[in-house]
Design a protein around this motif. Structure first.
Motif, PDB file in Angstrom:
ATOM      1  N   ILE A 334      13.946  14.021 -14.936  1.00 24.44           N
ATOM      2  CA  ILE A 334      13.207  14.589 -16.053  1.00 24.44           C
ATOM      3  C   ILE A 334      13.030  13.588 -17.187  1.00 24.44           C
ATOM      4  O   ILE A 334      12.063  13.679 -17.964  1.00 24.44           O
ATOM      5  N   ARG A 335      13.907  12.612 -17.286  1.00 26.25           N
ATOM      6  CA  ARG A 335      13.775  11.618 -18.352  1.00 26.25           C
ATOM      7  C   ARG A 335      12.507  10.787 -18.182  1.00 26.25           C
ATOM      8  O   ARG A 335      11.844  10.426 -19.155  1.00 26.25           O
ATOM      9  N   ARG A 336      12.162  10.487 -16.926  1.00 24.27           N
ATOM     10  CA  ARG A 336      10.915   9.752 -16.664  1.00 24.27           C
ATOM     11  C   ARG A 336       9.693  10.625 -16.960  1.00 24.27           C
ATOM     12  O   ARG A 336       8.658  10.131 -17.404  1.00 24.27           O
ATOM     13  N   VAL A 337       9.831  11.921 -16.712  1.00 25.98           N
ATOM     14  CA  VAL A 337       8.713  12.832 -16.987  1.00 25.98           C
ATOM     15  C   VAL A 337       8.496  12.950 -18.490  1.00 25.98           C
ATOM     16  O   VAL A 337       7.353  13.014 -18.959  1.00 25.98           O
ATOM     17  N   PHE A 338       9.570  12.984 -19.256  1.00 27.69           N
ATOM     18  CA  PHE A 338       9.443  12.934 -20.714  1.00 27.69           C
ATOM     19  C   PHE A 338       8.584  11.739 -21.119  1.00 27.69           C
ATOM     20  O   PHE A 338       7.667  11.863 -21.946  1.00 27.69           O
ATOM     21  N   GLU A 339       8.894  10.585 -20.563  1.00 28.83           N
ATOM     22  CA  GLU A 339       8.176   9.364 -20.928  1.00 28.83           C
ATOM     23  C   GLU A 339       6.701   9.455 -20.564  1.00 28.83           C
ATOM     24  O   GLU A 339       5.826   9.087 -21.357  1.00 28.83           O
ATOM     25  N   LYS A 340       6.426   9.954 -19.371  1.00 21.49           N
ATOM     26  CA  LYS A 340       5.036  10.063 -18.920  1.00 21.49           C
ATOM     27  C   LYS A 340       4.246  11.032 -19.796  1.00 21.49           C
ATOM     28  O   LYS A 340       3.113  10.737 -20.206  1.00 21.49           O
ATOM     29  N   MET A 341       4.824  12.179 -20.082  1.00 23.71           N
ATOM     30  CA  MET A 341       4.109  13.177 -20.863  1.00 23.71           C
ATOM     31  C   MET A 341       3.959  12.755 -22.320  1.00 23.71           C
ATOM     32  O   MET A 341       2.918  12.985 -22.945  1.00 23.71           O
ATOM     33  N   ASN A 342       4.979  12.141 -22.866  1.00 27.19           N
ATOM     34  CA  ASN A 342       4.933  11.744 -24.271  1.00 27.19           C
ATOM     35  C   ASN A 342       3.924  10.618 -24.520  1.00 27.19           C
ATOM     36  O   ASN A 342       3.281  10.568 -25.582  1.00 27.19           O
ATOM     37  N   SER A 343       3.778   9.723 -23.561  1.00 29.84           N
ATOM     38  CA  SER A 343       2.910   8.553 -23.754  1.00 29.84           C
ATOM     39  C   SER A 343       1.522   8.715 -23.151  1.00 29.84           C
ATOM     40  O   SER A 343       0.695   7.815 -23.250  1.00 29.84           O
TER      41      SER A 343
END
Length: 352
Positions: A334-343
């Motif tokens: 989920i940490r990578r998904v945070f990055e993808k969605m935020n950026s």
């Protein structure tokens, strides 16, 4: 509010004293994992743990609960009428809940207590429960609570914060009910050295959290841009729709309601469910609006990291406990998904 220190040698006697007024739930080791169990003879609380495998959300929302009963006897006066199954909830005291799980209860509460609707089953359990939080001196390597509005010594949703100071526990009351618990526990008033030890432990714990996730742009992201983003197939590629992430997550609350009938008597049950399961959105017509796993994976993350923010304001429906990172069998993070969605920036916005 009042703070005291209690030696670890006499803490069991403190718990036994609490059990005269409450049903006390404590962390207990079961093989290699921990779970909350009722304190009784033969149950040994163990506070040498990082976190429970299952979150304590089941204390408010059991995995399966009986809600209503009915009869289909043709001659019965109440045939076909649902009758609520009485369930007496005792006054409960949860000792050892981690701050992230206590905050999760507050996030989930927004779903079960709205201006229009209140869930009496969930709220009855919540209102009968006091929380003694256990500060997290040694966070897991997968924890990122400080990035999502939480922290290893966070106090939201707690009545008392308990801190491990080596040979003793410090108990800090945070509410009026918590103050009553602290007074009942006895112990010595916390001294300056104890407060300094608490602050030092907090600082050291926060330094141990090296994982971070970006959240600053999530609220401003256009919903349809994220919904149509081109990374969902990549994120979902390895997913096997097992539902492990949702069952372990302290802020997932999906459920299904089913009837079980034996002869002419029936019970209506509420059971945990998961948006990751293909049957979750299957219509009676046979149509399924999320018939592909990428759609279900997108729903899980969009709900936590976008829909929840847009509906309630504030942060995401995630407390950074890291359970889904630890136990996902195919290593979806989920940490990578945070990055993808935020950026994320859609092609149209990139070219603007």
């Amino acid at each position: 509010m009042k703070s005291i220190v209690v030696s670890k040698d006499r803490f069991r006697s403190v718990l036994d004293a609490f059990s005269r007024d409450y049903e006390v739930l404590v962390p207990v080791k079961e093989e290699e994992y921990f779970a909350f169990k009722k304190l009784e003879e033969g149950v040994d609380p163990d506070f040498k743990f990082q976190n429970t495998r299952l979150s304590p959300k089941q204390l408010m929302q059991p995995q399966s609960e009986k809600m209503f009963a009915y009869t289909l006897e043709p001659e019965a006066e109440d045939a076909g009428i649902l009758s609520e199954i009485p369930g007496e909830v005792p006054e409960r005291l949860v000792v050892g809940i981690r701050p992230c799980d206590a905050l999760a209860v507050q996030l989930v509460k927004k779903n079960f207590e709205t201006p229009e609707y209140q869930d009496p089953f969930w709220l009855q359990r919540y209102e009968k429960t006091l929380f003694v939080g256990f500060a997290c001196n040694d966070p897991c390597a997968t924890c990122f609570c400080t990035s999502v509005g939480c922290g290893p010594f966070h106090e939201a949703g707690l009545d008392v914060l308990m801190v491990d100071l080596g040979d003793r526990f410090l108990l800090k009351s945070l509410t009026d009910k918590g103050k009553g618990l602290v007074e009942k526990a006895g112990g010595e008033a916390a001294k300056d050295k104890d407060e300094k030890a608490l602050n030092k432990a907090r600082e050291e714990a926060e330094k141990k959290i090296t994982c971070t996730v970006p959240t600053d742009k999530l609220a401003d992201q256009r919903l349809n841009d994220l919904f149509d983003a081109d990374f969902w197939e990549e994120v979902a590629f390895a997913c096997i729709n097992c539902g492990t992430c949702t069952f372990l997550c302290p802020t997932c609350w999906c459920f299904d309601i089913q009837d079980e009938v034996s002869r002419n008597n029936g019970i209506r049950l509420r059971n945990w469910d998961s948006c990751m399961f293909p049957l979750f959105t299957l219509h009676g017509s046979g149509h399924n609006p999320r018939d592909h796993k990428s759609q279900r994976v997108r729903q899980r993350f969009m709900h936590k990291l976008k829909y929840y923010i847009d509906k309630y304001g504030g942060g995401p429906a995630c407390v950074g406990c890291g359970r889904c990172v630890q136990f996902c069998p195919v290593n979806i993070d989920i940490r990578r998904v945070f990055e993808k969605m935020n950026s994320w920036a859609s092609p149209e916005r990139k070219s603007a």
